[in-house]
Enzyme design. Structure first.
Site, PDB file in Angstrom:
ATOM      1  N   LEU A   1       1.099  -1.381  -0.224  1.00 45.37           N
ATOM      2  CA  LEU A   1       0.028   0.045  -0.014  1.00 45.37           C
ATOM      3  C   LEU A   1       0.716   1.250   0.283  1.00 45.37           C
ATOM      4  CD1 LEU A   1      -2.993   1.207   0.438  1.00 45.37           C
ATOM      5  CD2 LEU A   1      -2.610   0.830   2.919  1.00 45.37           C
TER       6      LEU A   1
ATOM      7  N   THR B   1       0.776   4.800  11.992  1.00 47.75           N
ATOM      8  CA  THR B   1       1.772   5.060  13.029  1.00 47.75           C
ATOM      9  C   THR B   1       0.116   6.025  14.888  1.00 47.75           C
ATOM     10  OG1 THR B   1       1.225   7.978  12.417  1.00 47.75           O
ATOM     11  CG2 THR B   1       2.547   7.040  11.654  1.00 47.75           C
TER      12      THR B   1
ATOM     13  N   ILE C   1       8.174  -1.980   1.950  1.00 48.46           N
ATOM     14  CA  ILE C   1       7.653  -3.474   1.518  1.00 48.46           C
ATOM     15  C   ILE C   1       7.662  -4.913   2.949  1.00 48.46           C
ATOM     16  CG2 ILE C   1       6.059  -5.362   0.366  1.00 48.46           C
ATOM     17  CD1 ILE C   1       5.125  -2.209   0.303  1.00 48.46           C
TER      18      ILE C   1
ATOM     19  N   GLU D   1       1.689  -0.562   9.702  1.00 47.95           N
ATOM     20  CA  GLU D   1       0.297  -0.265   9.821  1.00 47.95           C
ATOM     21  C   GLU D   1      -0.640   0.890  10.443  1.00 47.95           C
ATOM     22  OE1 GLU D   1      -1.439  -4.460  10.414  1.00 47.95           O
ATOM     23  OE2 GLU D   1       0.334  -4.402   9.340  1.00 47.95           O
TER      24      GLU D   1
ATOM     25  N   ARG E   1      21.980 -10.320  39.031  1.00 51.26           N
ATOM     26  CA  ARG E   1      23.072  -9.078  39.715  1.00 51.26           C
ATOM     27  C   ARG E   1      22.834  -7.569  41.092  1.00 51.26           C
ATOM     28  NH1 ARG E   1      27.193  -6.306  37.888  1.00 51.26           N
ATOM     29  NH2 ARG E   1      26.475  -3.924  37.160  1.00 51.26           N
TER      30      ARG E   1
END
Length: 382
Positions: A124, A367, A156, A365, A270
């Site tokens: 698209l 923002t 794409i 797809e 840690r």
């Protein structure tokens, strides 16, 4: 609404999680070489994942949207580069053919998308039309009993190894009050005369997922290549993106979950100032906030998927899930990397990769800004 996954949904997700836990070597190779090994794609096909969204009548599993979201979460928790390709192939591409394709098109193309010889691509975006998708410049004209398509597509996903593309091009001219007029969806194979794939983009993250341009130089396709009806491709694209946004939300949840899980394991081992860093309140509160946002993102994602399964309207809910989950993934991966300290900035630790991979989820797809626009319009429309 009952958002609890079914036992079948859980079993599918569990099977994929078990398989994905053995991908460490392939992930290292794929990220270094910036490509998805096709053997991995074939294995995903063998698992049935690529056919999850396809109805049983067409040879697929006919699984629920919730199950697909759960599986995408598991794939993204292991390898986001793989998850996005599967999401596009089995979400937008297979979903659009299932919904709009003729019986002949479904019989011809869906088996190709299921078997794992590659991953289908959805074309698209163009250099001059990103969020403003209706302004696309690619054109299609009749040529005897077929069509010729010209234009250039950009960014794409999976273009390099896609056996099949859904390409959006305009038939005729846009109209002042209908800028999307004439936009039509075409099913185009990778070997179509006049179609070529540009170089792969060098990206910040999702490095094993191919992102390339597609050049259409009078690409020749048959008359039956039209998916749906001429001039109705824009509504097809919007419908596909609604479903695709659930997939990106699920991907975001998987990335965030994996980063958080690794931060907790690392923090437990840690020690600073003579004790585990997990005993410090600052770390505890950051992890608590991250887990809360993670669960909220998953629930929004499953709600949108459940609405889709029920046949209800889910456009707004898909945008809400995609917006929240993708932005939560930024915050959670940031927190996880902070827990690792300087080590988190080193590629030796997977959290560095998750932090880079998460960044794309607020962009593709639609923002975050587009998602807010979709949500706002649904609230303020007369």
């Amino acid at each position: 609404m009952n958002l609890a996954p079914s036992e079948t949904d859980r079993e599918l997700a569990s099977a994929v999680r078990t398989w994905a836990q053995g991908l460490d070597e392939q992930i290292a190779i794929g990220e270094h070489q910036m490509t998805l090994p096709l053997e991995v794609v074939r294995q995903v096909g063998d698992l049935g994942v690529l056919g999850m969204t396809i109805p049983e009548r067409d040879g697929g599993l006919g699984a629920s949207s919730v199950a697909f979201a759960m599986v995408l979460e598991e794939l993204a928790a292991a390898w986001p580069s793989l998850a996005v390709g599967v999401s596009v192939n089995s979400g937008i591409v297979a979903g659009s053919i299932t919904k709009y394709g003729t019986a002949e098109q479904r019989a011809r193309w869906l088996p190709l998308l299921m078997k794992g010889s590659g991953l289908g691509a959805f074309a698209l975006t163009e250099p001059s039309s990103g969020s403003d998708a209706a302004s696309l410049k690619s054109s299609a004209v009749r040529d005897g009993d077929g069509w010729r398509i010209s234009g250039r597509k950009q960014f794409i996903t999976s273009a390099f190894y896609a056996p099949l593309f859904i390409i959006l091009a305009r038939v005729g001219q846009p109209e002042p009050r209908r800028p999307h007029a004439g936009i039509t969806a075409f099913l185009v194979t990778s070997d179509a005369p006049g179609l070529s794939v540009g170089r792969s983009e060098q990206k910040m993250g999702l490095r094993a997922s191919d992102t390339s341009a597609i050049i259409l130089d009078d690409a020749r396709v048959a008359g039956d290549a039209v998916l749906g009806k001429v001039g109705e491709g824009f509504s097809l694209a919007l419908s596909g993106l609604d479903s695709g946004r659930i997939g990106i939300a699920a991907q975001s949840v998987g990335i965030a979950r994996a980063a958080l899980e690794r931060a907790i394991v690392y923090g437990r081992g840690r020690e600073q100032f003579g004790r585990s860093i997990l005993s410090f309140e600052a770390i505890q509160f950051a992890l608590a906030q991250s887990r809360t946002e993670l669960d909220a993102a998953r629930l929004l994602t499953h709600r949108a998927a459940r609405l889709r399964d029920c046949g209800a309207q889910f456009t707004r809910e898909a945008s809400m899930a995609k917006l929240y989950a993708s932005e939560a993934a930024q915050r959670i991966t940031y927190t996880a990397l902070q827990v690792f300290g300087g080590n988190g900035y080193m590629s030796e630790y997977a959290v560095e990769r998750y932090a880079r991979d998460a960044r794309a989820t607020t962009l593709y797809e639609g923002t975050s800004e587009i998602q807010r626009t979709v949500i706002a319009r649904s609230l303020t429309a007369a």
